[in-house]
Design a protein around this motif. Structure first.
Motif, PDB file in Angstrom:
ATOM      1  N   ASP A 244      45.959  43.313  43.855  1.00 27.13           N
ATOM      2  CA  ASP A 244      46.160  41.863  43.989  1.00 27.13           C
ATOM      3  C   ASP A 244      45.058  41.184  44.805  1.00 27.13           C
ATOM      4  O   ASP A 244      44.738  40.020  44.589  1.00 27.13           O
ATOM      5  CB  ASP A 244      47.526  41.565  44.603  1.00 27.13           C
ATOM      6  N   ARG A 245      44.454  41.909  45.734  1.00 24.03           N
ATOM      7  CA  ARG A 245      43.397  41.322  46.564  1.00 24.03           C
ATOM      8  C   ARG A 245      42.162  40.973  45.735  1.00 24.03           C
ATOM      9  O   ARG A 245      41.293  40.194  46.181  1.00 24.03           O
ATOM     10  CB  ARG A 245      42.998  42.297  47.677  1.00 24.03           C
ATOM     11  N   GLU A 246      42.033  41.525  44.523  1.00 19.09           N
ATOM     12  CA  GLU A 246      40.853  41.302  43.698  1.00 19.09           C
ATOM     13  C   GLU A 246      40.995  40.117  42.746  1.00 19.09           C
ATOM     14  O   GLU A 246      40.075  39.838  41.964  1.00 19.09           O
ATOM     15  CB  GLU A 246      40.541  42.554  42.875  1.00 19.09           C
ATOM     16  N   LEU A 247      42.096  39.420  42.773  1.00 22.88           N
ATOM     17  CA  LEU A 247      42.356  38.361  41.797  1.00 22.88           C
ATOM     18  C   LEU A 247      41.202  37.366  41.714  1.00 22.88           C
ATOM     19  O   LEU A 247      40.657  37.122  40.621  1.00 22.88           O
ATOM     20  CB  LEU A 247      43.660  37.639  42.162  1.00 22.88           C
ATOM     21  N   GLU A 248      40.820  36.794  42.843  1.00 18.93           N
ATOM     22  CA  GLU A 248      39.764  35.784  42.837  1.00 18.93           C
ATOM     23  C   GLU A 248      38.414  36.378  42.428  1.00 18.93           C
ATOM     24  O   GLU A 248      37.633  35.736  41.713  1.00 18.93           O
ATOM     25  CB  GLU A 248      39.647  35.131  44.212  1.00 18.93           C
ATOM     26  N   ALA A 249      38.133  37.606  42.868  1.00 22.23           N
ATOM     27  CA  ALA A 249      36.853  38.235  42.534  1.00 22.23           C
ATOM     28  C   ALA A 249      36.734  38.493  41.032  1.00 22.23           C
ATOM     29  O   ALA A 249      35.657  38.310  40.441  1.00 22.23           O
ATOM     30  CB  ALA A 249      36.698  39.533  43.315  1.00 22.23           C
ATOM     31  N   ILE A 250      37.812  38.933  40.401  1.00 23.08           N
ATOM     32  CA  ILE A 250      37.789  39.177  38.954  1.00 23.08           C
ATOM     33  C   ILE A 250      37.568  37.867  38.197  1.00 23.08           C
ATOM     34  O   ILE A 250      36.754  37.787  37.267  1.00 23.08           O
ATOM     35  CB  ILE A 250      39.091  39.859  38.501  1.00 23.08           C
ATOM     36  N   LEU A 251      38.276  36.819  38.601  1.00 24.70           N
ATOM     37  CA  LEU A 251      38.115  35.525  37.937  1.00 24.70           C
ATOM     38  C   LEU A 251      36.689  35.008  38.083  1.00 24.70           C
ATOM     39  O   LEU A 251      36.093  34.500  37.127  1.00 24.70           O
ATOM     40  CB  LEU A 251      39.107  34.518  38.515  1.00 24.70           C
ATOM     41  N   ALA A 320      55.342  36.333  44.753  1.00 29.93           N
ATOM     42  CA  ALA A 320      55.001  35.860  43.416  1.00 29.93           C
ATOM     43  C   ALA A 320      54.515  34.419  43.454  1.00 29.93           C
ATOM     44  O   ALA A 320      53.568  34.049  42.745  1.00 29.93           O
ATOM     45  CB  ALA A 320      56.209  35.991  42.495  1.00 29.93           C
ATOM     46  N   ASP A 321      55.158  33.585  44.264  1.00 29.59           N
ATOM     47  CA  ASP A 321      54.735  32.190  44.387  1.00 29.59           C
ATOM     48  C   ASP A 321      53.321  32.101  44.967  1.00 29.59           C
ATOM     49  O   ASP A 321      52.509  31.282  44.519  1.00 29.59           O
ATOM     50  CB  ASP A 321      55.710  31.416  45.282  1.00 29.59           C
ATOM     51  N   LEU A 322      53.020  32.929  45.965  1.00 32.23           N
ATOM     52  CA  LEU A 322      51.689  32.937  46.560  1.00 32.23           C
ATOM     53  C   LEU A 322      50.652  33.390  45.538  1.00 32.23           C
ATOM     54  O   LEU A 322      49.551  32.816  45.454  1.00 32.23           O
ATOM     55  CB  LEU A 322      51.664  33.859  47.778  1.00 32.23           C
ATOM     56  N   LEU A 323      50.984  34.395  44.750  1.00 28.15           N
ATOM     57  CA  LEU A 323      50.064  34.886  43.733  1.00 28.15           C
ATOM     58  C   LEU A 323      49.762  33.791  42.709  1.00 28.15           C
ATOM     59  O   LEU A 323      48.594  33.576  42.326  1.00 28.15           O
ATOM     60  CB  LEU A 323      50.672  36.108  43.041  1.00 28.15           C
ATOM     61  N   ALA A 324      50.800  33.087  42.276  1.00 28.94           N
ATOM     62  CA  ALA A 324      50.606  32.008  41.309  1.00 28.94           C
ATOM     63  C   ALA A 324      49.736  30.901  41.889  1.00 28.94           C
ATOM     64  O   ALA A 324      48.848  30.359  41.211  1.00 28.94           O
ATOM     65  CB  ALA A 324      51.956  31.448  40.874  1.00 28.94           C
ATOM     66  N   ARG A 325      49.971  30.578  43.151  1.00 29.05           N
ATOM     67  CA  ARG A 325      49.175  29.539  43.803  1.00 29.05           C
ATOM     68  C   ARG A 325      47.714  29.960  43.911  1.00 29.05           C
ATOM     69  O   ARG A 325      46.805  29.172  43.622  1.00 29.05           O
ATOM     70  CB  ARG A 325      49.748  29.248  45.197  1.00 29.05           C
ATOM     71  N   ARG A 326      47.466  31.189  44.300  1.00 34.08           N
ATOM     72  CA  ARG A 326      46.094  31.693  44.396  1.00 34.08           C
ATOM     73  C   ARG A 326      45.389  31.614  43.045  1.00 34.08           C
ATOM     74  O   ARG A 326      44.222  31.213  42.961  1.00 34.08           O
ATOM     75  CB  ARG A 326      46.095  33.140  44.893  1.00 34.08           C
ATOM     76  N   VAL A 329      44.607  27.881  42.077  1.00 37.25           N
ATOM     77  CA  VAL A 329      43.524  27.341  42.904  1.00 37.25           C
ATOM     78  C   VAL A 329      42.184  27.910  42.465  1.00 37.25           C
ATOM     79  O   VAL A 329      41.186  27.186  42.319  1.00 37.25           O
ATOM     80  CB  VAL A 329      43.785  27.640  44.398  1.00 37.25           C
ATOM     81  N   ALA A 330      42.132  29.226  42.237  1.00 29.00           N
ATOM     82  CA  ALA A 330      40.877  29.862  41.830  1.00 29.00           C
ATOM     83  C   ALA A 330      40.437  29.385  40.452  1.00 29.00           C
ATOM     84  O   ALA A 330      39.240  29.117  40.226  1.00 29.00           O
ATOM     85  CB  ALA A 330      41.030  31.376  41.841  1.00 29.00           C
ATOM     86  N   ARG A 331      41.364  29.274  39.523  1.00 27.65           N
ATOM     87  CA  ARG A 331      40.997  28.826  38.169  1.00 27.65           C
ATOM     88  C   ARG A 331      40.436  27.413  38.200  1.00 27.65           C
ATOM     89  O   ARG A 331      39.439  27.112  37.532  1.00 27.65           O
ATOM     90  CB  ARG A 331      42.211  28.892  37.241  1.00 27.65           C
ATOM     91  N   ARG A 332      41.052  26.528  38.997  1.00 29.05           N
ATOM     92  CA  ARG A 332      40.561  25.166  39.103  1.00 29.05           C
ATOM     93  C   ARG A 332      39.195  25.116  39.798  1.00 29.05           C
ATOM     94  O   ARG A 332      38.276  24.416  39.348  1.00 29.05           O
ATOM     95  CB  ARG A 332      41.571  24.311  39.860  1.00 29.05           C
ATOM     96  N   ARG A 333      39.031  25.884  40.861  1.00 30.43           N
ATOM     97  CA  ARG A 333      37.762  25.883  41.596  1.00 30.43           C
ATOM     98  C   ARG A 333      36.615  26.401  40.735  1.00 30.43           C
ATOM     99  O   ARG A 333      35.494  25.893  40.810  1.00 30.43           O
ATOM    100  CB  ARG A 333      37.912  26.745  42.852  1.00 30.43           C
ATOM    101  N   LEU A 334      36.886  27.426  39.915  1.00 33.65           N
ATOM    102  CA  LEU A 334      35.839  28.031  39.093  1.00 33.65           C
ATOM    103  C   LEU A 334      35.563  27.240  37.820  1.00 33.65           C
ATOM    104  O   LEU A 334      34.569  27.487  37.137  1.00 33.65           O
ATOM    105  CB  LEU A 334      36.228  29.470  38.741  1.00 33.65           C
ATOM    106  N   GLY A 335      36.427  26.308  37.484  1.00 31.01           N
ATOM    107  CA  GLY A 335      36.169  25.415  36.363  1.00 31.01           C
ATOM    108  C   GLY A 335      36.299  26.030  34.991  1.00 31.01           C
ATOM    109  O   GLY A 335      35.469  25.775  34.108  1.00 31.01           O
ATOM    110  N   PHE A 336      37.329  26.838  34.762  1.00 32.17           N
ATOM    111  CA  PHE A 336      37.571  27.357  33.414  1.00 32.17           C
ATOM    112  C   PHE A 336      37.966  26.194  32.501  1.00 32.17           C
ATOM    113  O   PHE A 336      38.989  25.552  32.728  1.00 32.17           O
ATOM    114  CB  PHE A 336      38.697  28.391  33.439  1.00 32.17           C
TER     115      PHE A 336
END
Length: 360
Positions: A244-251, A320-326, A329-336
């Motif tokens: 789970d710690r890799e979520l943002e890095a993978i995205l 689960a709520d924290l994971l969804a929030r992360r 936030v990451a998807r919006r920041r990275l601009g998919f």
């Protein structure tokens, strides 16, 4: 008579540590080591992969699950040599009176008449076109596809009939089919998603031993994107305390490679998968095993798994709520930007096969 089931062991190139019985078995065989057949230090047996041909009666599976974004899928294989220990499809091998453990990744079945059946079903008078997803229950681009080419042949038929297709895979072998996917994508008929669990090669080798390495999947995303094919990334599964710690890095890595859409799926442990995953934790991460399963159960209402629609893919509770929030936030920041919808208006039903051949 079923041979005794060995105690769980780490087997190179395999995800499951045992061949535990499926839920439909009427008997359970326990292993007793009396010292006669293995000397100390002898390597554990290395199960070989076998592929059995079978003739399918139908090939298109229909889905009515409200939390799945497709209605039709085609699976040319049963079982998957990728050996992902967490695979939610493992329990399907129990219907064949085989183990969801090592049998699932070593005793494969190939539907050698898949193209014939798909052609017949696409040409049926009542068929209504909607996108077909390839590679859902098992990966259509698993290692045996290099030799048999069933997914390639299915894709060729969909290309020829201008039928929209979406693909989900963990294999860089998908690059082989860019010559078909690129012209389809130009007409709004194709999209691909690469599933990435971790960026750690060593961890990936234990979790999904015969799937493409993480860097190879990112390379496939880049090459598909450069060919003009809409390509996305699915962070799947997200394993609490493990990946789970890799979520943002993978995205971020997938976006840099050209992915235009993103999603994630929480670890799912239906039926026999829960026991197999617990074995894997005991073999590979014994110090963290209890912690991992504690967090999993916190996200599944106190159980190893909850199959309820709406929560089975995301879980519930604070973690689960924290994971969804992360993720959001990451998807919006990275601009998919997202992928355009597939076009069903171009479909041309295949002509029925005839011994007279084609004159025009």
């Amino acid at each position: 008579m079923r041979e005794p089931r060995p105690a769980p062991e780490r087997l190179k190139g395999r995800g499951a540590g045992s061949n535990r019985e499926g839920r439909f078995e009427s008997t359970t065989v326990e292993h007793v080591d009396d010292g006669w057949f293995r000397d100390d230090g002898e390597a554990p047996p290395h199960p070989r992969t076998t592929v059995t041909e079978e003739r399918a009666r139908s090939i298109i599976s229909r889905n009515q699950s409200p939390d799945i974004p497709f209605q039709q899928s085609v699976n040319p294989y049963r079982g998957c040599e990728h050996g992902c220990v967490y695979c939610f499809a493992r329990p399907s091998h129990a219907y064949l009176n085989l183990s969801p453990g090592l049998d699932f990744e070593t005793r494969l079945y190939a539907k050698t008449n898949a193209v014939e059946r798909l052609r017949a079903e696409l040409s049926a008078r009542g068929y209504r076109c909607s996108p077909i997803t390839l590679g859902i229950n098992t990966d259509g681009w698993q290692p045996t596809e290099r030799r048999l080419g069933l997914s390639r042949d299915l894709l060729q038929l969909l290309h020829d009939t201008r039928h929209p297709v979406s693909i989900v895979t963990k294999s860089a072998l998908i690059e082989r089919d860019i010559d078909l996917l690129a012209p389809m994508a130009a007409q709004g008929l194709a999209e691909v998603a690469l599933s990435v669990t971790t960026l750690d090669n060593r961890l990936a080798a234990g979790l999904e031993p015969r799937a493409s390495a993480p860097h190879a999947r990112l390379r496939a995303i880049r090459r598909l994107s450069e060919a003009g094919i809409p390509v996305g990334v699915i962070v799947a599964p997200v394993i609490p305390v493990v990946t789970d710690r890799e979520l943002e890095a993978i995205l971020a890595a997938a976006r840099e490679a050209g992915a235009t859409s993103a999603g994630y799926v929480l670890l799912r442990l239906p039926h026999e998968v829960a026991g197999l995953f617990r074995e894997w934790l005991d073999l590979h991460m014994p110090a963290r095993a209890a912690h991992v399963m504690s967090v999993v159960q916190q996200m599944r209402g106190g159980k190893d798994y909850d199959s309820a629609f709406g929560t089975r893919l995301r879980g519930q509770g604070p973690f689960a709520d924290l994971l969804a929030r992360r993720f959001h936030v990451a998807r919006r920041r990275l601009g998919f930007p997202g992928s355009p919808p597939l076009d069903c208006s171009r479909f041309v039903p295949p002509r029925p096969e005839t011994p007279q051949g084609e004159l025009f």
